[in-house]
Design an enzyme around this catalytic site. Structure first.
Site, PDB file in Angstrom:
ATOM      1  N   SER A   1      11.065   5.841 -75.450  1.00  0.00           N
ATOM      2  CA  SER A   1      10.182   5.505 -76.562  1.00  0.00           C
ATOM      3  C   SER A   1       8.805   5.084 -76.066  1.00  0.00           C
ATOM      4  CB  SER A   1      10.799   4.411 -77.435  1.00  0.00           C
ATOM      5  OG  SER A   1      11.059   3.242 -76.691  1.00  0.00           O
ATOM      6  N   GLU A   2       8.726   4.462 -74.861  1.00  0.00           N
ATOM      7  CA  GLU A   2       7.422   4.112 -74.315  1.00  0.00           C
ATOM      8  C   GLU A   2       7.427   4.253 -72.794  1.00  0.00           C
ATOM      9  OE1 GLU A   2       4.807   3.360 -76.111  1.00  0.00           O
ATOM     10  OE2 GLU A   2       5.710   2.862 -78.044  1.00  0.00           O
ATOM     11  N   THR A   3       6.303   4.717 -72.266  1.00  0.00           N
ATOM     12  CA  THR A   3       5.989   4.617 -70.848  1.00  0.00           C
ATOM     13  C   THR A   3       4.710   3.806 -70.731  1.00  0.00           C
ATOM     14  OG1 THR A   3       7.036   6.722 -70.262  1.00  0.00           O
ATOM     15  CG2 THR A   3       5.358   5.876 -68.757  1.00  0.00           C
TER      16      THR A   3
END
Length: 260
Positions: A45-47
């Site tokens: 969902s996030e980097t």
């Protein structure tokens, strides 16, 4: 070029729980297309990407499809990497972001994030919301995200979203569904199919709106929250005027390198 990469499970104290975020410490910025391609390849969902900047760290967050203005769990994960691998003697860290300067401090085994509070304004339910959630909320509010209020935790847990319908909503980041909790002050889930995140396991930044929202309704400034996704996670919330302090734990799952 080889870059260090970590995968950190945030808002949990056990691997395979909470919300996984990839974290890449950098020495200088890569071009935006490469940063986005790495985030897409990671398919989390996030980097998060950070680099030193005048005594603080510049921090950016990417979903598989877009850069975002605020992310809680990837900030928690980035702070964990700083404290464990970059500045192990530090008690606090500051990040310069699209949402201003964000501070994270250690408190025993927890990390405390200082984020801006967001006001939940009543709005008319947008078209496609009820179809997208498969249920009619009691009321709908909005700021950075939509917030759909339900009466019970069971209703929130039972939602089976139609991502195609939810993706048709306007340009807000995502949709929070929430209700009073059975063993917590409140529960929530979060959907953002438009940004390539069908359901986010634990969304720290959503609590920037959830904490003031429930704090006002419950007459509390300190609240205990559960995000009741399949992985699940706990978020401690303290409302302090125009700021919200979000507390959580994190654990490292992976350390390695990537070639770009």
């Amino acid at each position: 070029m080889r870059l260090r990469i970590f995968q950190i499970d945030a808002f949990t104290d056990t691997v395979f729980g909470g919300n996984p975020a990839a974290v890449c410490p950098l020495e200088s910025w890569l071009d935006d297309a490469t940063l986005q391609a790495i985030a897409n390849e990671n398919n989390l969902s996030e980097t998060a990407f950070f680099l030193p900047a005048n005594g603080t760290y510049a921090l950016r967050w990417f979903t598989p499809l877009a850069e975002v203005d605020l992310c809680g769990h990837a900030t928690l994960a980035s702070a964990y990497v700083v404290f464990r691998h970059v500045q192990p003697d530090a008690d606090s860290v500051a990040f310069e972001t699209r949402s201003g300067r964000l501070h994270v401090a250690r408190d025993d085994d927890s990390l405390i994030m200082d984020f801006p509070a967001l006001a939940a304004h009543p709005v008319e339910p947008p078209a496609d919301l009820a179809e997208g959630l498969g249920a009619e909320p009691v009321a709908v509010f909005a700021d950075m995200d939509y917030l759909a209020l339900f009466e019970t935790e069971a209703e929130v847990r039972a939602i089976e979203p139609n991502m195609t319908a939810l993706a048709r909503l306007d340009q807000r980041r995502g949709i929070i569904v929430t209700a009073p909790g059975e063993s917590a002050d409140f529960v929530s889930r979060f959907f953002s199919p438009r940004l390539g995140v069908p359901e986010d396991p634990v969304t720290g930044s959503a609590h920037c709106m959830l904490a003031p929202f429930w704090g006002e309704r419950l007459g509390k400034t300190i609240l205990h929250a559960h995000q009741v996704s399949a992985r699940g996670g706990a978020v401690g919330c303290t409302v302090a005027g125009d700021r919200v302090r979000l507390a959580g734990r994190a654990v490292q799952y992976l350390e390695g390198s990537i070639a770009v």
